[in-house]
Motif scaffolding. Structure first.
Motif, short mmCIF file in Angstrom:
data_model
loop_
_atom_site.label_atom_id
_atom_site.label_comp_id
_atom_site.label_asym_id
_atom_site.label_seq_id
_atom_site.Cartn_x
_atom_site.Cartn_y
_atom_site.Cartn_z
N ILE A 233 25.35 -12.36 -4.24
CA ILE A 233 23.99 -11.82 -4.24
C ILE A 233 23.73 -11.10 -5.55
CG2 ILE A 233 22.39 -10.21 -3.13
CD1 ILE A 233 23.83 -10.65 -0.52
N LYS A 234 22.72 -11.58 -6.27
CA LYS A 234 22.35 -10.92 -7.52
C LYS A 234 21.51 -9.69 -7.21
CE LYS A 234 21.46 -13.24 -11.22
NZ LYS A 234 20.85 -14.11 -12.26
N LYS A 235 21.95 -8.55 -7.72
CA LYS A 235 21.26 -7.29 -7.47
C LYS A 235 20.43 -6.89 -8.69
CE LYS A 235 24.97 -5.49 -4.50
NZ LYS A 235 25.95 -4.40 -4.32
N LEU A 236 19.32 -6.20 -8.41
CA LEU A 236 18.55 -5.57 -9.48
C LEU A 236 19.16 -4.19 -9.72
CD1 LEU A 236 16.17 -5.17 -11.42
CD2 LEU A 236 14.81 -4.42 -9.45
N ILE A 237 19.70 -3.97 -10.91
CA ILE A 237 20.29 -2.69 -11.27
C ILE A 237 19.43 -2.03 -12.34
CG2 ILE A 237 22.29 -1.49 -12.20
CD1 ILE A 237 22.77 -2.72 -9.45
N LYS A 238 19.01 -0.82 -12.06
CA LYS A 238 18.22 -0.05 -13.02
C LYS A 238 19.16 0.88 -13.77
CE LYS A 238 16.31 1.30 -9.35
NZ LYS A 238 15.56 2.09 -8.35
N ILE A 239 19.35 0.64 -15.05
CA ILE A 239 20.06 1.61 -15.88
C ILE A 239 19.00 2.63 -16.29
CG2 ILE A 239 21.39 2.02 -17.98
CD1 ILE A 239 22.43 -0.81 -17.82
N TRP A 240 18.94 3.71 -15.54
CA TRP A 240 17.80 4.61 -15.63
C TRP A 240 18.08 5.80 -16.58
CZ3 TRP A 240 14.54 1.41 -14.89
CH2 TRP A 240 13.34 1.54 -14.19
N ASP A 241 18.88 5.53 -17.63
CA ASP A 241 19.11 6.55 -18.65
C ASP A 241 17.79 6.88 -19.35
OD1 ASP A 241 21.57 5.53 -17.95
OD2 ASP A 241 22.36 5.47 -19.97
N ALA A 242 17.74 8.06 -19.96
CA ALA A 242 16.59 8.38 -20.81
C ALA A 242 16.51 7.39 -21.96
CB ALA A 242 16.70 9.81 -21.34
N ASN A 243 17.66 6.94 -22.46
CA ASN A 243 17.68 5.97 -23.55
C ASN A 243 19.06 5.32 -23.59
OD1 ASN A 243 17.35 4.46 -25.82
ND2 ASN A 243 17.14 6.16 -27.23
N ASN A 567 15.42 -12.71 -7.26
CA ASN A 567 16.72 -12.62 -7.92
C ASN A 567 17.72 -13.63 -7.38
OD1 ASN A 567 15.76 -10.43 -9.41
ND2 ASN A 567 16.45 -8.95 -7.89
N ASN A 568 17.45 -14.15 -6.17
CA ASN A 568 18.39 -15.07 -5.53
C ASN A 568 17.64 -16.26 -4.94
OD1 ASN A 568 21.12 -13.36 -5.39
ND2 ASN A 568 19.42 -11.99 -4.90
N PRO A 569 17.06 -17.11 -5.79
CA PRO A 569 16.27 -18.24 -5.26
C PRO A 569 17.09 -19.17 -4.37
CG PRO A 569 16.68 -18.48 -7.63
CD PRO A 569 17.07 -17.09 -7.26
N GLY A 570 18.40 -19.21 -4.57
CA GLY A 570 19.24 -20.07 -3.73
C GLY A 570 19.34 -19.58 -2.30
N ARG A 571 18.99 -18.32 -2.07
CA ARG A 571 19.04 -17.76 -0.72
C ARG A 571 17.63 -17.62 -0.13
NH1 ARG A 571 24.05 -15.24 0.03
NH2 ARG A 571 23.21 -13.88 1.64
N MET A 572 16.69 -18.38 -0.71
CA MET A 572 15.30 -18.23 -0.32
C MET A 572 15.06 -18.54 1.15
SD MET A 572 11.90 -20.06 -1.93
CE MET A 572 12.19 -19.34 -3.55
N ALA A 573 15.71 -19.57 1.66
CA ALA A 573 15.44 -20.00 3.04
C ALA A 573 15.67 -18.86 4.03
CB ALA A 573 16.29 -21.20 3.39
#
Length: 608
Positions: A233-243, A567-573
């Motif tokens: 499963i591809k996850k959306l990861i936010k690297i939420w550093d200031a920079n 993020n995971n079109p293969g798991r769309m169904a």
């Protein structure tokens, strides 16, 4: 033995949910606090539904069901009223309440005027929180503020944590299920690879909390990525550093280690500065390989004088170059703009969307200048008497709470709508091949605009109708012409298509779509009464009412699942089964279908 043994941690939610899945809370801040005392507390818990209105009932039920002696509440400014609501519930069960985060750190005296809060933790919380849990409220614990002898006593600031590798990884296992996903397996999650910032923009509160920039070691960061990585499963990861790109060598080492270990099944978003993207040119391919798909750029303003007043060290030529570089490497960009600096006028603001389009940006966020407590901007606006509301619920970047020297707050609301209207390229409409499909695309775009406006709780339905209509009128009067080149083989339009956005029987903005060869053009005109009859008619009152019938929490649930499919079109169904089994999905579909059919009905009535 710890002074406090049974702990409940809760992150106060925003008053209104923003309709962007990436902004949904991951509770990372309080998971760091939990990790700091994992070996000291007997029990710890986070209430269910922490990301929606169900939080308050679940929190009250939790306190009745379990023995809790310490409630720790983290609060941003836009969450503070909800933080107080949580503190009052905690006091119903006689729990000790400590509150921390950006807002309490900036305004500890204001927070402690509320009797439901016992102690404020100032600045970075891990070490202070652990000392509080172990020893209780004490003058020997640095980083606290509390009431004493009719006044407020502070134990002084605690030094920032120099070696942030020493901070334990956030205790994600404590998080309750969110949209059916367990706490360690959220498909949208957050990582902080550094703290602090080397810059001091006047509108940013980062310096209030985290001070100087400190980066975690590449080994430490990559180990956290390894804990989140799932090859399936591809996850959306936010690297939420200031920079994130403050130190390019560190960022490259992170990439090299992730690639070597095969930790690349991510879709990563982060934020940085244009100049740092240029410095990172040689590693952009590596960043793309580990999954970097979008970079947020704080462009803020096309006006160099405004940038100087914000202490924003942007060079606008760098912005254009940075956007080109990331595009060459298959990475998207999202530009952030702040409208409403006290020196700017309507004429200054009209430039923003055109400037953003000329940069080649495909996605932008137009935000309102928000004077967060603890920032230099807060002091500047306050000294000019330009803060028009101290209702903290509105402090979320999308609700104007200021005026400028030439624009009042309602005008800023309208200009925020205008910037979104004028930036849109309407390609989602222009690429369709029938009036029906064009109408559906237009309704979808307008729905998104309505949802964005609903973040501002002060706006009535009529306010939203008027602001949208006035923004389109302003845009139409600038005589825009938008072109779209169709793919070869696309069936040309036989005659012009007209979609009308109607405020009343006598007022409408018409979108006129014509085709010459493979080029389609969209122009806007103002219609009085029934001068133009062809096409479909969208009534703004029906559109806004339909958008208001869907709760923001329900909308977020659908958007969250849509993000997982993206993020995971293969798991769309499997995900489509979940979505179509959700009653909210069918409610939205029915409202859209009703709007769609009524729009054509209005056309028939006009033609009769």
């Amino acid at each position: 033995m710890a002074f406090f043994r049974n702990i409940c941690l809760v992150e106060a939610p925003q008053a209104v949910i923003s309709p962007f899945p990436r902004y949904i809370s991951d509770c990372i801040g309080i998971c760091y606090l939990a990790a700091a005392v994992e070996q000291d507390a007997e029990s710890m818990v986070i209430p269910e539904n922490y990301y929606n209105e169900g939080l308050y009932d679940s929190f009250r039920a939790l306190l009745k069901r379990r023995k809790i002696d310490l409630v720790a509440i983290s609060s941003m400014t836009g969450c503070f009223n909800n933080a107080l609501r949580l503190a009052e519930i905690a006091k119903e069960r006689d729990a000790f309440v400590v509150m921390g985060g950006f807002h309490p750190t900036a305004l500890p005296e204001e927070v402690l005027r509320h009797r439901c809060v016992d102690v404020v933790a100032l600045g970075e919380g891990e070490a202070t929180f652990r000392d509080l849990v172990l020893h209780g409220p004490s003058k020997e614990v640095p980083g606290l503020a509390y009431r004493e002898n009719g006044g407020i006593t502070s134990t002084g600031p605690r030094p920032i944590i120099g070696d942030i590798d020493s901070i334990p990884y956030p205790l994600r296992s404590l998080r309750p299920a969110r949209y059916g996903e367990q706490g360690t397996d959220y498909s949208i999650d957050t990582i902080y690879t550094s703290r602090g910032c080397p810059w001091s923009c006047s509108f940013c509160a980062n310096d209030t909390m985290h001070k100087n920039w400190r980066g975690r070691s590449p080994e430490n960061v990559v180990e956290e990525f390894a804990r989140l990585h799932d090859p399936k499963i591809k996850k959306l990861i936010k690297i939420w550093d200031a920079n994130f790109l403050t130190n390019i060598r560190r960022a490259e080492a992170i990439c090299d280690m992730m690639i070597e270990r095969g930790l690349t099944n991510f879709r990563i978003m982060t934020e940085t500065r244009a100049k740092d993207l240029i410095r990172a040119e040689r590693i952009l391919g590596k960043l793309r390989k580990i999954g970097l798909s979008k970079v947020g750029l704080g462009i803020e303003s096309p006006n160099t004088a405004t940038l100087e007043l914000m202490n924003k060290k942007n060079v606008l030529d760098d912005v254009s170059r940075a956007i080109g570089l990331v595009r060459e490497n298959g990475i998207g960009t999202e530009g952030y703009f702040i409208i409403g600096h006290y020196t700017e006028s309507v004429e200054d603001t009209l430039v923003y969307p055109e400037f953003a389009k000329n940069l080649g940006l495909r996605q932008v966020l137009f935000m309102s200048m928000t004077p967060y407590p603890g920032t230099k901007i807060f002091d500047e606006y306050k000294s000019e008497n330009k803060i028009t509301s101290f209702d903290w619920d509105l402090y979320n970047n999308f609700c104007p709470v200021v005026s400028t020297r030439s624009m009042d707050t309602p005008t800023l609301v309208e200009m925020m709508v205008y910037c979104n209207v004028a930036f849109c390229n309407y390609s989602s409409v222009l690429k369709r091949d029938s009036i029906g499909s064009m109408l559906i695309a237009m309704l979808k775009d307008l729905f998104q605009l309505c949802f964005l406006m609903r973040v501002n709780k002060t706006l009535t339905e009529q306010n939203i109708i008027d602001a949208i209509y006035r923004a389109f009128v302003r845009y139409a009067r600038r005589n825009p012409e938008i072109s779209y080149q169709c793919r070869s083989g696309v069936k040309p339009l036989k005659s012009p298509v007209v979609l009308s956005l109607q405020r009343s029987q006598k007022e409408a903005v018409c979108f006129i779509i014509e085709q010459q060869g493979v080029l389609r053009r969209l122009s806007l005109s103002l219609r009085k009464e029934d001068a133009l009859r062809a096409g479909a008619v969208i009534r703004l009152d029906e559109l806004v009412a339909a958008s208001g019938s869907l709760s923001m929490d329900s909308l977020m649930r659908l958007l969250y699942r849509n993000e997982l499919i993206r993020n995971n079109p293969g798991r769309m169904a499997g995900q489509l089964v979940s979505i179509t089994g959700d009653p909210v999905f069918w409610r939205v579909l029915r409202r859209l279908y009703a709007l769609y059919t009524r729009s054509f009905k209005k056309t028939s009535e006009l033609a009769a």
